[in-house]
Design an enzyme around this catalytic site. Structure first.
Site, short mmCIF file in Angstrom:
data_model
loop_
_atom_site.label_atom_id
_atom_site.label_comp_id
_atom_site.label_asym_id
_atom_site.label_seq_id
_atom_site.Cartn_x
_atom_site.Cartn_y
_atom_site.Cartn_z
N LYS A 128 -3.10 -1.01 14.40
CA LYS A 128 -2.32 0.02 15.08
C LYS A 128 -2.73 0.13 16.56
O LYS A 128 -3.90 0.10 16.89
CB LYS A 128 -2.47 1.35 14.35
CG LYS A 128 -1.59 1.35 13.09
CD LYS A 128 -1.67 2.65 12.33
CE LYS A 128 -2.82 2.63 11.38
NZ LYS A 128 -2.57 1.90 10.14
N GLU B 57 0.84 -1.21 0.00
CA GLU B 57 0.00 0.00 0.00
C GLU B 57 0.87 1.25 0.00
O GLU B 57 2.07 1.20 0.28
CB GLU B 57 -0.96 -0.02 1.20
CG GLU B 57 -0.24 -0.12 2.52
CD GLU B 57 -0.68 0.93 3.51
OE1 GLU B 57 -1.00 2.05 3.09
OE2 GLU B 57 -0.67 0.61 4.71
#
Ligand code: PSU
Ligand code: MN
Length: 303
Positions: free
Chosen positions: A157, A23
Site C-alpha cells: 500500500k 483474504e
C-alpha cells in the site's frame, strides 16, 4: 488440523485443480459497505471465470475456514463486529469463538497450511512511514518470510514507506517479481518509482519460477508477484500525493495507531478523492485475482 476446508476446495486440491486463496480483511475492513459484499462475490466469480476455485479465508465463530459458503461470505461483509485478525490473533480468536477477517499474514498461513499455493490480495502491508518512531511494520512481511505461498498483489500500500518495505523484503529473503514491469507497483499507482530485480511477463513464467523454487528446496519464503494496476485505471498521481499527505496528517492528529492505521488511511483516501482511490484499488484487486487464477491454472496439477 482444526481448519475447515470447504468441500469444493478439498475436492479441487485432491484432483489437482487450480485453487486461489482470497483474504477477507479487504472485504471487512478495507472497502466501504455495502459495496464490499458485491466485491467479495465478484472476486470469487472472477476466479471461477478463469476456471479455478476461489477459497476466501476467514474465522467464523471460532473456526478457521478456507473456502466460505455464501452465508459465511455475507457474514464477513455485513457483520460490523467482525474483527481484524493477523497471524498472531488466530489462536486467541479460535479459543474465544470469535469471528474475524484474516489479513495477508493470517490468510497466507491458513492457506499454505491447507495446501494452497496461490493467493491474491490488493496491496500488502509493510513498513509504515514514521517507523523509527512508531515501529509499525505489518506482520505481513515476517509471515511471508515463513510460508512458500505465491502472493499476487499490486505491490504494497502506497500509504507505507515503500523503499523501506522493499529493503525488509530483501532482508527477509522474500522473492519479488515485477509482472510485465521492471518497476515495483504503487498500489493505487502503476509504479512506486522503485525498481525490481526480476521481471516476468506470463503466468507460465511465474509457474516456472515456482517450480524452480520447489526443486531448489531450502529455506521457505513467499514469492511476491507484483502486478501493477493498468495505467488507465490508476489514481491521478498528483491527487494521490496531495490527499495521502492530508490523510497521514489526519491520522497523526487523531492519534490513530496499531491495526486501525491502514483502514483509516484507505477510507480517508476514498472519501477525499470522491471514490477515485476506491476504483483504483478495486481495479488493482481484480487484476490480481485474475492473474492469480491464471498462475494457478498454468501450474497444472504440479501439486
Ligand atoms: N489490500 C487492500 N486492502 C486491504 C488490505 C490489503 O487492497 O485492506 C489489508 C490486508 O489484509 C493486509 C492489511 O494484510 O490490509 C494490512 O494491515 P496492517 O497494515 O494493519 O498489517
Ligand atoms: Mn500495523
Amino acid at each position: 488440523m482444526s481448519t475447515h476446508v470447504s468441500e469444493e476446495v478439498r475436492e479441487a486440491l485432491h484432483e489437482g485443480r487450480p485453487v486461489v486463496a482470497l483474504e477477507s480483511t479487504i472485504i471487512a475492513h478495507g472497502l466501504p459497505r455495502p459495496r464490499n459484499l458485491a466485491v467479495a462475490r465478484e472476486l470469487e466469480a472472477l476466479v471461477r471465470d478463469e476456471g479455478a476455485v476461489p477459497a476466501t479465508v476467514a474465522v467464523i465463530d471460532g473456526t478457521a475456514h478456507v473456502g466460505l459458503d455464501p452465508a459465511r461470505l455475507d457474514r464477513i461483509a455485513e457483520d460490523p463486529d467482525v474483527r481484524k485478525l493477523g497471524h498472531r490473533d488466530l489462536a486467541p480468536a479460535l479459543a474465544a469463538g470469535a469471528t474475524g477477517a484474516t489479513t495477508v499474514s493470517a490468510t497466507a498461513w491458513l492457506a499454505d497450511s491447507a495446501g494452497l499455493r496461490v493467493f491474491a490480495t490488493g496491496g500488502l502491508g509493510g513498513v509504515h512511514r514514521e517507523w523509527t518512531r512508531t515501529q509499525d511494520e505489518s506482520a505481513d512481511l515476517r509471515l511471508l518470510s515463513r510460508v512458500g505461498i505465491t502472493v499476487v498483489c499490486a505491490g504494497v500500500k502506497s500509504i507505507l514507506d515503500v523503499p523501506a518495505t522493499l529493503q525488509r523484503l530483501e532482508t527477509l529473503g522474500v522473492t519479488v517479481l515485477g509482472y510485465g514491469t521492471d518497476m515495483f507497483p504503487g498500489f493505487y499507482l502503476a509504479s512506486s518509482g522503485e525498481p525490481v530485480d526480476w521481471t516476468v511477463r506470463t503466468p507460465e513464467e511465474v509457474a516456472g519460477v515456482m517450480r524452480a523454487r520447489d526443486a531448489l528446496g531450502g529455506p521457505t519464503a513467499a514469492l511476491i508477484v507484483a502486478n501493477p494496476v493498468a495505467a488507465t485505471d490508476q489514481l491521478d498521481p498528483a491527487l494521490h500525493d496531495r490527499v495521502l499527505a492530508q490523510g497521514l496528517a489526519a491520522a497523526e492528529e487523531k492519534g490513530i495507531t496499531g491495526q486501525a492505521v491502514t483502514p483509516f488511511l484507505l477510507e480517508y483516501l476514498t472519501v477525499h478523492t470522491d471514490g477515485a482511490s476506491l476504483e483504483a484499488n478495486l481495479a488493482a484487486v481484480r487484476g490480481n485475482v485474475r492473474l492469480a487464477a491464471r498462475i494457478a491454472t498454468a501450474r497444472g496439477d504440479a501439486g
